[in-house]
Scaffold this motif. Structure first.
Motif, PDB file in Angstrom:
ATOM      1  N   VAL A  92      37.774 141.735  12.858  1.00  0.00           N
ATOM      2  CA  VAL A  92      36.848 142.783  12.600  1.00  0.00           C
ATOM      3  C   VAL A  92      37.725 144.069  12.931  1.00  0.00           C
ATOM      4  N   LEU A  93      37.781 144.856  11.886  1.00  0.00           N
ATOM      5  CA  LEU A  93      38.511 146.038  11.969  1.00  0.00           C
ATOM      6  C   LEU A  93      37.527 147.294  11.809  1.00  0.00           C
ATOM      7  N   ILE A  94      37.660 148.229  12.882  1.00  0.00           N
ATOM      8  CA  ILE A  94      37.052 149.353  13.387  1.00  0.00           C
ATOM      9  C   ILE A  94      37.902 150.643  13.319  1.00  0.00           C
ATOM     10  N   GLU A  95      37.147 151.638  12.853  1.00  0.00           N
ATOM     11  CA  GLU A  95      37.741 153.220  12.869  1.00  0.00           C
ATOM     12  C   GLU A  95      36.647 154.086  12.739  1.00  0.00           C
ATOM     13  N   PHE A  96      36.443 154.924  13.888  1.00  0.00           N
ATOM     14  CA  PHE A  96      35.445 155.891  13.930  1.00  0.00           C
ATOM     15  C   PHE A  96      36.073 157.257  14.491  1.00  0.00           C
ATOM     16  N   ALA A  97      37.407 157.365  14.746  1.00  0.00           N
ATOM     17  CA  ALA A  97      37.945 158.451  15.555  1.00  0.00           C
ATOM     18  C   ALA A  97      37.611 159.580  14.665  1.00  0.00           C
ATOM     19  N   VAL A  98      37.667 159.527  13.285  1.00  0.00           N
ATOM     20  CA  VAL A  98      37.661 160.589  12.408  1.00  0.00           C
ATOM     21  C   VAL A  98      36.760 161.371  12.545  1.00  0.00           C
ATOM     22  N   ASN A  99      35.273 160.576  12.530  1.00  0.00           N
ATOM     23  CA  ASN A  99      34.225 161.469  12.311  1.00  0.00           C
ATOM     24  C   ASN A  99      33.575 161.663  13.743  1.00  0.00           C
ATOM     25  N   ASP A 100      33.919 160.856  14.859  1.00  0.00           N
ATOM     26  CA  ASP A 100      33.577 160.994  16.007  1.00  0.00           C
ATOM     27  C   ASP A 100      34.203 162.422  16.539  1.00  0.00           C
ATOM     28  N   ALA A 101      35.295 162.848  15.980  1.00  0.00           N
ATOM     29  CA  ALA A 101      36.142 164.001  16.397  1.00  0.00           C
ATOM     30  C   ALA A 101      35.681 165.108  15.679  1.00  0.00           C
ATOM     31  N   ASP A 102      34.702 165.154  14.697  1.00  0.00           N
ATOM     32  CA  ASP A 102      34.345 166.263  14.022  1.00  0.00           C
ATOM     33  C   ASP A 102      33.353 166.772  14.907  1.00  0.00           C
ATOM     34  N   VAL A 103      33.816 168.131  14.974  1.00  0.00           N
ATOM     35  CA  VAL A 103      33.022 169.112  16.209  1.00  0.00           C
ATOM     36  C   VAL A 103      31.569 169.224  15.714  1.00  0.00           C
ATOM     37  N   VAL A 132      38.912 141.490  17.538  1.00  0.00           N
ATOM     38  CA  VAL A 132      38.495 142.981  17.132  1.00  0.00           C
ATOM     39  C   VAL A 132      39.693 143.912  17.346  1.00  0.00           C
ATOM     40  N   TYR A 133      39.853 144.391  16.254  1.00  0.00           N
ATOM     41  CA  TYR A 133      41.179 145.675  16.030  1.00  0.00           C
ATOM     42  C   TYR A 133      40.279 146.790  15.764  1.00  0.00           C
ATOM     43  N   VAL A 134      40.734 148.012  16.615  1.00  0.00           N
ATOM     44  CA  VAL A 134      40.443 149.278  16.390  1.00  0.00           C
ATOM     45  C   VAL A 134      41.692 149.948  15.848  1.00  0.00           C
ATOM     46  N   MET A 135      41.469 150.884  14.890  1.00  0.00           N
ATOM     47  CA  MET A 135      42.532 151.396  13.885  1.00  0.00           C
ATOM     48  C   MET A 135      42.650 152.956  14.245  1.00  0.00           C
ATOM     49  N   ALA A 136      43.637 153.572  14.157  1.00  0.00           N
ATOM     50  CA  ALA A 136      43.844 155.051  14.053  1.00  0.00           C
ATOM     51  C   ALA A 136      44.373 155.071  12.548  1.00  0.00           C
ATOM     52  N   MET A 137      43.691 155.982  11.749  1.00  0.00           N
ATOM     53  CA  MET A 137      44.117 156.023  10.399  1.00  0.00           C
ATOM     54  C   MET A 137      44.981 157.159  10.146  1.00  0.00           C
ATOM     55  N   ASN A 138      44.654 158.029   9.123  1.00  0.00           N
ATOM     56  CA  ASN A 138      45.563 159.018   8.456  1.00  0.00           C
ATOM     57  C   ASN A 138      45.530 160.303   9.008  1.00  0.00           C
ATOM     58  N   PRO A 139      46.532 161.094   8.907  1.00  0.00           N
ATOM     59  CA  PRO A 139      46.308 162.599   9.154  1.00  0.00           C
ATOM     60  C   PRO A 139      45.165 163.401   8.464  1.00  0.00           C
ATOM     61  N   VAL A 140      44.684 164.603   9.050  1.00  0.00           N
ATOM     62  CA  VAL A 140      43.702 165.273   8.253  1.00  0.00           C
ATOM     63  C   VAL A 140      44.291 166.871   8.483  1.00  0.00           C
ATOM     64  N   SER A 141      43.766 167.454   7.307  1.00  0.00           N
ATOM     65  CA  SER A 141      44.447 168.854   7.172  1.00  0.00           C
ATOM     66  C   SER A 141      43.482 169.701   6.533  1.00  0.00           C
ATOM     67  N   ALA A 167      41.340 144.103  22.951  1.00  0.00           N
ATOM     68  CA  ALA A 167      41.080 144.108  21.829  1.00  0.00           C
ATOM     69  C   ALA A 167      42.450 144.650  21.237  1.00  0.00           C
ATOM     70  N   GLY A 168      42.844 144.320  19.604  1.00  0.00           N
ATOM     71  CA  GLY A 168      43.914 145.137  19.349  1.00  0.00           C
ATOM     72  C   GLY A 168      43.799 146.410  18.791  1.00  0.00           C
ATOM     73  N   PHE A 169      44.923 147.026  18.673  1.00  0.00           N
ATOM     74  CA  PHE A 169      44.750 148.467  18.313  1.00  0.00           C
ATOM     75  C   PHE A 169      46.011 148.609  16.965  1.00  0.00           C
ATOM     76  N   ILE A 170      45.679 148.992  15.921  1.00  0.00           N
ATOM     77  CA  ILE A 170      46.554 149.335  14.931  1.00  0.00           C
ATOM     78  C   ILE A 170      46.710 150.577  14.660  1.00  0.00           C
ATOM     79  N   ASP A 171      48.067 151.165  14.736  1.00  0.00           N
ATOM     80  CA  ASP A 171      48.039 152.399  14.666  1.00  0.00           C
ATOM     81  C   ASP A 171      48.848 152.870  13.126  1.00  0.00           C
ATOM     82  N   HIS A 172      48.033 153.286  12.255  1.00  0.00           N
ATOM     83  CA  HIS A 172      48.677 153.521  10.800  1.00  0.00           C
ATOM     84  C   HIS A 172      49.187 155.128  10.795  1.00  0.00           C
ATOM     85  N   ARG A 173      49.276 155.779  11.907  1.00  0.00           N
ATOM     86  CA  ARG A 173      49.950 157.138  11.973  1.00  0.00           C
ATOM     87  C   ARG A 173      51.264 157.351  11.939  1.00  0.00           C
TER      88      ARG A 173
END
Length: 222
Positions: A92-103, A132-141, A167-173
């Motif tokens: 399972v690949l999971i990513e939620f940081a980009v929306n959890d970080a939305d103020v 289970v792998y958690v991912m950090a995705m792309n930059p935002v601007s 769990a695993g962590f896959i960092d795409h940054r």
């Protein structure tokens, strides 16, 4: 079903003690992957290229099921665990940081960490016991970046949670950072959503490296 914070802390500690490096795809063996996350997965367009690349790499039957949904946070992710488990995934690949970080979502860093902890625990404790792998995705601007001023903190916290739970962590940054500013601007025109071709080109090689247990069969033959 929601777990109490005390239960999560105890279970997380116990799982950390017992956790090994996540299982990965073995050459010649079928593998099923489920992706769970935000629009970066829901409309990312990288699942089919990942499926093709892993299939070629491993000479295996590979299936990728995309259960991500645009505009969702880890709160929604908690409600989708039964659906993920029903697929009986190997990974399972999971990513939620980009929306959890939305103020505008009013999601605290601690709440985000608790959600990710519960998601990982419940997946790892399911019958199929997927890796289970958690991912950090792309930059935002731009404006989308402005409403996510602490995105890096959420990404790093998700990395900490993943590593503590085994769990695993896959960092795409780093892969995105190798592109020039002009290339990133062209690839992520709206400031947050990469074009599918660009996303696939940047992140799929890293995913294959992370998920292919012994390297690619084709690479070994060269």
């Amino acid at each position: 079903m929601a777990f109490s914070p005390t239960f999560l802390m105890i279970a997380a500690f116990a799982l950390h003690l017992a956790a090994a490096v996540p299982a990965v795809a073995q050459p010649g063996e079928p593998v099923k992957i489920v992706t769970l996350g935000t629009s970066l997965s829901a409309r990312g367009g990288w699942q089919e290229p990942l499926e093709h690349s892993l299939r070629t790499c491993l000479n295996s039957a590979v299936t990728v099921v995309n259960l991500a949904k645009s505009s969702m946070t880890s709160e929604w992710g908690l409600t989708q665990i039964d659906k993920v488990v029903a697929e009986r995934p190997d990974i399972v690949l999971i990513e939620f940081a980009v929306n959890d970080a939305d103020v505008t979502e009013f999601m605290s860093l601690s709440r985000s960490a608790a959600n990710m902890t519960e998601i990982i625990l419940r997946l790892r404790e399911s019958d199929s016991r997927p890796a289970v792998y958690v991912m950090a995705m792309n930059p935002v601007s731009g404006l989308r970046g402005m409403i996510r001023p602490f995105l890096g903190d959420y990404e790093e916290m998700h990395a900490v949670v993943a590593k503590k739970l085994g769990a695993g962590f896959i960092d795409h940054r780093p892969a995105w950072a190798r592109l020039s500013d002009e290339e990133i601007a062209g690839a992520i025109a709206d400031g947050v959503h990469p074009e599918p071709v660009a996303a696939s080109r940047v992140i799929v090689p890293g995913l294959v490296r992370a998920l292919a247990a012994s390297g690619c069969i084709t690479a070994k033959r060269e």
